[in-house]
Scaffold this motif. Sequence first.
Motif, PDB file in Angstrom:
ATOM      1  N   LEU A 115      26.964 -23.372  -2.768  1.00 38.35           N
ATOM      2  CA  LEU A 115      26.117 -23.193  -2.856  1.00 38.35           C
ATOM      3  C   LEU A 115      25.587 -22.450  -2.072  1.00 38.35           C
ATOM      4  N   ASP A 116      26.470 -22.942  -1.076  1.00 37.04           N
ATOM      5  CA  ASP A 116      26.201 -22.215   0.289  1.00 37.04           C
ATOM      6  C   ASP A 116      27.322 -20.967   0.869  1.00 37.04           C
ATOM      7  N   PRO A 117      27.566 -20.455   0.373  1.00 33.04           N
ATOM      8  CA  PRO A 117      28.661 -19.234   0.824  1.00 33.04           C
ATOM      9  C   PRO A 117      28.588 -19.015   2.788  1.00 33.04           C
ATOM     10  N   LEU A 118      27.402 -19.186   2.993  1.00 34.80           N
ATOM     11  CA  LEU A 118      27.446 -18.628   4.224  1.00 34.80           C
ATOM     12  C   LEU A 118      28.968 -19.665   5.390  1.00 34.80           C
ATOM     13  N   HIS A 119      28.512 -21.303   4.776  1.00 38.20           N
ATOM     14  CA  HIS A 119      30.031 -22.264   5.570  1.00 38.20           C
ATOM     15  C   HIS A 119      30.146 -21.960   4.626  1.00 38.20           C
ATOM     16  N   ASP A 120      30.583 -22.010   3.252  1.00 38.35           N
ATOM     17  CA  ASP A 120      31.571 -22.749   2.789  1.00 38.35           C
ATOM     18  C   ASP A 120      33.103 -21.199   2.517  1.00 38.35           C
ATOM     19  N   GLU A 121      33.937 -21.083   2.706  1.00 37.01           N
ATOM     20  CA  GLU A 121      34.554 -20.332   2.796  1.00 37.01           C
ATOM     21  C   GLU A 121      35.732 -20.949   2.071  1.00 37.01           C
ATOM     22  N   SER A 122      36.954 -20.038   1.325  1.00 33.09           N
ATOM     23  CA  SER A 122      38.648 -20.461   0.668  1.00 33.09           C
ATOM     24  C   SER A 122      38.397 -21.495   1.482  1.00 33.09           C
ATOM     25  N   ASP A 123      38.826 -21.549   2.918  1.00 28.47           N
ATOM     26  CA  ASP A 123      40.060 -23.407   3.555  1.00 28.47           C
ATOM     27  C   ASP A 123      38.738 -23.703   3.110  1.00 28.47           C
TER      28      ASP A 123
END
Length: 208
Positions: A115-123
């Motif tokens: 729900l937090d794509p700005l901080h949760d990148e794939s790595d």
Amino acid sequence: MNKNKTPRTRWTPPRITLVVLVLALALSWSGYRLSDKFGGSVSTQGNEIGGSYRLVALGEGNVTEGDFKGSWVMVWFFDTHCPKTLCGPVLKSMSDAKKALTSEGISLAPLAITLDPLHDESDDLKKYALPLGDHVVPLTGSPSMIERVAKEFHAPNELVKGEDGTSYHVPAPRIVIMDPKGRYAGTIDSTVGTEVLVTRIHQLAHRG
């Protein structure tokens, strides 16, 4: 013949013009409301919950709902700032449910969408999710797509503060289940554990 007669010109009756205008406005308003509710690039496909999407898997590029056709799908929303004591058991139970059902010949795709794509990148997703549930498929995407998909799957969009003062999104209280044809099949409480998840899939498969 009367040479002074004025040539005929085509004209549209006022009533027809008015009807066409009203229909055009109605269609425009309907299109706006659908776009506002579902997002231009998300389709419900007739589902009361769920729909189509294009998200990003870990190092594998874009995935869509079509990539999981033929499998039962569990969809759950969280973010990597969620305390592991809260979100870890859900990831583990989804992963273990996949292993249990695979041993029975039933294909299951457990999806965990941030729900937090700005901080949760794939790595970030990989480091957080896979040690807790190695058979879970963590997914991210553009902020607009995540927002639309979360709405489609009725996931909450609420921030809370943990005991350490770090804010995180409230994890979805329920897991959405889609059938192998991509249709909405049902939901289940996210905290029920592996055995109940497996039983729920058995019930839905038998019902289908």
